[in-house]
Design an enzyme around this catalytic site. Structure first.
Site, PDB file in Angstrom:
ATOM      1  N   TYR A   1     -12.872   8.912   4.846  1.00 19.49           N
ATOM      2  CA  TYR A   1     -14.250   9.225   5.260  1.00 19.49           C
ATOM      3  C   TYR A   1     -14.443   9.135   6.777  1.00 19.49           C
ATOM      4  O   TYR A   1     -15.576   9.193   7.250  1.00 19.49           O
ATOM      5  CB  TYR A   1     -15.222   8.268   4.545  1.00 19.49           C
ATOM      6  CG  TYR A   1     -15.167   8.365   3.035  1.00 19.49           C
ATOM      7  CD1 TYR A   1     -15.970   9.271   2.344  1.00 19.49           C
ATOM      8  CD2 TYR A   1     -14.294   7.563   2.300  1.00 19.49           C
ATOM      9  CE1 TYR A   1     -15.911   9.365   0.951  1.00 19.49           C
ATOM     10  CE2 TYR A   1     -14.232   7.644   0.909  1.00 19.49           C
ATOM     11  CZ  TYR A   1     -15.041   8.542   0.246  1.00 19.49           C
ATOM     12  OH  TYR A   1     -14.990   8.641  -1.129  1.00 19.49           O
ATOM     13  N   ASP A   2     -13.362   8.996   7.536  1.00 18.98           N
ATOM     14  CA  ASP A   2     -13.488   8.860   8.994  1.00 18.98           C
ATOM     15  C   ASP A   2     -14.309   9.983   9.648  1.00 18.98           C
ATOM     16  O   ASP A   2     -15.095   9.700  10.561  1.00 18.98           O
ATOM     17  CB  ASP A   2     -12.094   8.792   9.651  1.00 18.98           C
ATOM     18  CG  ASP A   2     -11.465   7.409   9.543  1.00 18.98           C
ATOM     19  OD1 ASP A   2     -12.191   6.440   9.250  1.00 18.98           O
ATOM     20  OD2 ASP A   2     -10.249   7.295   9.761  1.00 18.98           O
TER      21      ASP A   2
ATOM     22  N   HIS B   1     -13.259  -1.994  10.327  1.00 17.26           N
ATOM     23  CA  HIS B   1     -13.178  -2.950   9.220  1.00 17.26           C
ATOM     24  C   HIS B   1     -11.769  -3.502   9.012  1.00 17.26           C
ATOM     25  O   HIS B   1     -11.559  -4.706   8.920  1.00 17.26           O
ATOM     26  CB  HIS B   1     -13.667  -2.253   7.955  1.00 17.26           C
ATOM     27  CG  HIS B   1     -13.107  -0.871   7.757  1.00 17.26           C
ATOM     28  ND1 HIS B   1     -13.258   0.114   8.695  1.00 17.26           N
ATOM     29  CD2 HIS B   1     -12.350  -0.320   6.775  1.00 17.26           C
ATOM     30  CE1 HIS B   1     -12.636   1.208   8.287  1.00 17.26           C
ATOM     31  NE2 HIS B   1     -12.075   0.972   7.129  1.00 17.26           N
ATOM     32  N   ARG B   2     -10.762  -2.598   8.945  1.00 18.80           N
ATOM     33  CA  ARG B   2      -9.382  -3.050   8.711  1.00 18.80           C
ATOM     34  C   ARG B   2      -8.908  -3.926   9.868  1.00 18.80           C
ATOM     35  O   ARG B   2      -8.278  -4.965   9.663  1.00 18.80           O
ATOM     36  CB  ARG B   2      -8.475  -1.816   8.536  1.00 18.80           C
ATOM     37  CG  ARG B   2      -7.001  -2.146   8.276  1.00 18.80           C
ATOM     38  CD  ARG B   2      -6.249  -0.946   7.726  1.00 18.80           C
ATOM     39  NE  ARG B   2      -6.821  -0.505   6.469  1.00 18.80           N
ATOM     40  CZ  ARG B   2      -7.666   0.540   6.351  1.00 18.80           C
ATOM     41  NH1 ARG B   2      -7.977   1.283   7.399  1.00 18.80           N
ATOM     42  NH2 ARG B   2      -8.195   0.849   5.189  1.00 18.80           N
TER      43      ARG B   2
ATOM     44  N   ASP C   1      -7.419  -3.404   0.117  1.00 16.56           N
ATOM     45  CA  ASP C   1      -8.319  -2.558  -0.657  1.00 16.56           C
ATOM     46  C   ASP C   1      -9.569  -2.365   0.183  1.00 16.56           C
ATOM     47  O   ASP C   1     -10.136  -3.331   0.706  1.00 16.56           O
ATOM     48  CB  ASP C   1      -8.665  -3.148  -2.024  1.00 16.56           C
ATOM     49  CG  ASP C   1      -9.082  -2.039  -2.991  1.00 16.56           C
ATOM     50  OD1 ASP C   1      -8.263  -1.138  -3.242  1.00 16.56           O
ATOM     51  OD2 ASP C   1     -10.235  -2.047  -3.462  1.00 16.56           O
TER      52      ASP C   1
ATOM     53  N   LYS D   1     -10.120   3.040  17.259  1.00 15.03           N
ATOM     54  CA  LYS D   1     -10.617   2.617  15.936  1.00 15.03           C
ATOM     55  C   LYS D   1     -10.189   1.169  15.683  1.00 15.03           C
ATOM     56  O   LYS D   1     -10.960   0.361  15.150  1.00 15.03           O
ATOM     57  CB  LYS D   1     -10.074   3.553  14.849  1.00 15.03           C
ATOM     58  CG  LYS D   1     -10.594   3.235  13.452  1.00 15.03           C
ATOM     59  CD  LYS D   1     -10.020   4.171  12.375  1.00 15.03           C
ATOM     60  CE  LYS D   1     -10.406   3.682  10.975  1.00 15.03           C
ATOM     61  NZ  LYS D   1      -9.694   4.374   9.895  1.00 15.03           N
TER      62      LYS D   1
ATOM     63  N   ASN E   1      -0.596   4.088   1.073  1.00 12.56           N
ATOM     64  CA  ASN E   1      -1.396   4.937   1.965  1.00 12.56           C
ATOM     65  C   ASN E   1      -0.803   4.844   3.373  1.00 12.56           C
ATOM     66  O   ASN E   1      -0.922   3.821   4.047  1.00 12.56           O
ATOM     67  CB  ASN E   1      -2.848   4.446   1.935  1.00 12.56           C
ATOM     68  CG  ASN E   1      -3.772   5.277   2.789  1.00 12.56           C
ATOM     69  OD1 ASN E   1      -3.371   5.725   3.868  1.00 12.56           O
ATOM     70  ND2 ASN E   1      -4.989   5.466   2.337  1.00 12.56           N
TER      71      ASN E   1
ATOM     72  N   THR F   1       0.851  -1.191   0.000  1.00 13.03           N
ATOM     73  CA  THR F   1       0.000   0.000   0.000  1.00 13.03           C
ATOM     74  C   THR F   1       0.882   1.235   0.000  1.00 13.03           C
ATOM     75  O   THR F   1       1.995   1.210   0.545  1.00 13.03           O
ATOM     76  CB  THR F   1      -0.936   0.037   1.220  1.00 13.03           C
ATOM     77  OG1 THR F   1      -1.661   1.279   1.222  1.00 13.03           O
ATOM     78  CG2 THR F   1      -0.176  -0.067   2.535  1.00 13.03           C
TER      79      THR F   1
HETATM   80  P1  ITT Z   1      -3.452   1.977  -1.623  1.00 13.49           P
HETATM   81  O1  ITT Z   1      -4.211   1.555  -2.855  1.00 13.49           O
HETATM   82  O2  ITT Z   1      -2.050   2.391  -1.914  1.00 13.49           O
HETATM   83  O3  ITT Z   1      -3.533   0.942  -0.526  1.00 13.49           O
HETATM   84  P2  ITT Z   1      -5.592   3.953  -1.380  1.00 13.49           P
HETATM   85  O4  ITT Z   1      -5.787   5.138  -0.475  1.00 13.49           O
HETATM   86  O5  ITT Z   1      -5.710   4.178  -2.865  1.00 13.49           O
HETATM   87  O6  ITT Z   1      -4.165   3.292  -1.020  1.00 13.49           O
HETATM   88  P3  ITT Z   1      -7.911   2.244  -1.515  1.00 13.49           P
HETATM   89  O7  ITT Z   1      -7.785   2.044  -2.981  1.00 13.49           O
HETATM   90  O8  ITT Z   1      -8.222   1.053  -0.673  1.00 13.49           O
HETATM   91  O9  ITT Z   1      -6.569   2.834  -0.904  1.00 13.49           O
HETATM   92  O10 ITT Z   1      -8.931   3.413  -1.301  1.00 13.49           O
HETATM   93  C1  ITT Z   1      -9.852   3.375  -0.346  1.00 13.49           C
HETATM   94  C2  ITT Z   1     -10.331   4.763  -0.008  1.00 13.49           C
HETATM   95  O11 ITT Z   1     -11.411   4.543   0.906  1.00 13.49           O
HETATM   96  C3  ITT Z   1      -9.298   5.592   0.754  1.00 13.49           C
HETATM   97  O12 ITT Z   1      -8.582   6.473  -0.045  1.00 13.49           O
HETATM   98  C4  ITT Z   1     -10.185   6.334   1.753  1.00 13.49           C
HETATM   99  O13 ITT Z   1     -10.732   7.462   1.137  1.00 13.49           O
HETATM  100  C5  ITT Z   1     -11.284   5.344   2.022  1.00 13.49           C
HETATM  101  N1  ITT Z   1     -10.961   4.528   3.195  1.00 13.49           N
HETATM  102  C6  ITT Z   1     -10.411   3.284   3.237  1.00 13.49           C
HETATM  103  N2  ITT Z   1     -10.252   2.869   4.497  1.00 13.49           N
HETATM  104  C7  ITT Z   1     -10.685   3.871   5.264  1.00 13.49           C
HETATM  105  C8  ITT Z   1     -10.744   4.062   6.654  1.00 13.49           C
HETATM  106  O14 ITT Z   1     -10.301   3.154   7.519  1.00 13.49           O
HETATM  107  N3  ITT Z   1     -11.240   5.218   7.102  1.00 13.49           N
HETATM  108  C9  ITT Z   1     -11.683   6.148   6.253  1.00 13.49           C
HETATM  109  N4  ITT Z   1     -11.645   6.063   4.931  1.00 13.49           N
HETATM  110  C10 ITT Z   1     -11.149   4.932   4.432  1.00 13.49           C
END
Ligand code: ITT
Length: 200
Positions: free
Chosen positions: A153-154, A179-180, A71, A174, A11, A9
């Site tokens: 969206y937290d 979910h995570r 994801d 959290k 992120n 990831t």
């Molecule tokens: P990677 O693909 O590099 O892992 P990303 O941010 O693009 O990073 P995603 O494709 O999984 O990750 O995108 C999911 C989006 O959903 C993320 O950018 C957030 O906006 C939201 N999201 C995911 N998990 C979240 C969480 O725990 N709390 C709040 N928003 C979340």
């Protein structure tokens, strides 16, 4: 010795949450440490497809490593499950959290049904095999953003049974219910029971 797992990831918030929950048990490393310059592709139409694609991409680029991809998405009932797999780019390619939240609140401006769920699909790629783990949490979308912790969206997601959004509680709180964290607990249970890392 702790098993080394690369997190597929880019992120940093996900990395922080994963390390906060399981960093005592695994030696999590990042794709930044591997020197990855490109964006990890995610072109699937489901969370699981994207999760597996990210894990496979990193495993293929850097042979011989174990990696864990995440994801995730927010599924809002009144929007037919949107933004879902498109959560990161809901308001455009800039992947702006603020713009995504603003668009979501705008879409729900006249909607009484605020039910939603967060879903995470984790994929472990280890010795040529994929292992998938899913976690979810139900809740409500608030009328206004509240709090400054977390990401995405937290600030507008209030988990079932709580009066606070994910952005109004600490990362540790959290990680007790989100979910995570739920997907990560399944991942941990599987690793404990299968002992796949002890065969290395
Ligand atoms: P990677 O693909 O590099 O892992 P990303 O941010 O693009 O990073 P995603 O494709 O999984 O990750 O995108 C999911 C989006 O959903 C993320 O950018 C957030 O906006 C939201 N999201 C995911 N998990 C979240 C969480 O725990 N709390 C709040 N928003 C979340």
């Amino acid at each position: 010795m702790k098993s080394v797992i690369y997190l597929a990831t880019q992120n940093q918030h996900k990395i922080d949450e994963i390390k906060d929950l399981l960093g005592d048990l695994f030696d999590f490393r990042t794709v930044f440490e591997l020197g990855l310059q490109t964006e990890i592709p995610e072109t699937g139409s489901t969370l699981q497809e994207n999760s597996m694609q990210k894990a496979e991409f990193i495993a293929r680029h850097f042979g011989g490593i174990s990696c864990l991809a995440d994801d995730s998405g927010l599924e809002v009932d009144a929007l037919g499950g949107a933004p879902g797999v498109y959560s990161a780019r809901y308001a455009g390619e800039s992947k702006s959290d603020a713009a995504n939240v603003a668009k979501l609140l705008q879409e729900l401006a006249t909607t009484a049904n605020r039910n939603a769920r967060f879903v995470t699909v984790l994929t472990l790629h280890h010795q040529g095999q994929f292992y998938v783990f899913e976690g979810e949490i139900h809740g409500q979308i608030t009328e206004e953003p509240r709090g400054s912790n977390g990401f995405g969206y937290d600030p507008v997601f209030m988990p079932e049974g709580k009066d606070l959004t994910f952005a109004e509680i600490s990362m540790a709180e959290k990680n007790q219910l989100a979910h995570r964290a739920r997907a990560l607990q399944k991942f941990k249970k599987f690793v404990d029971e299968s002992r796949i890392f002890q065969q290395d």
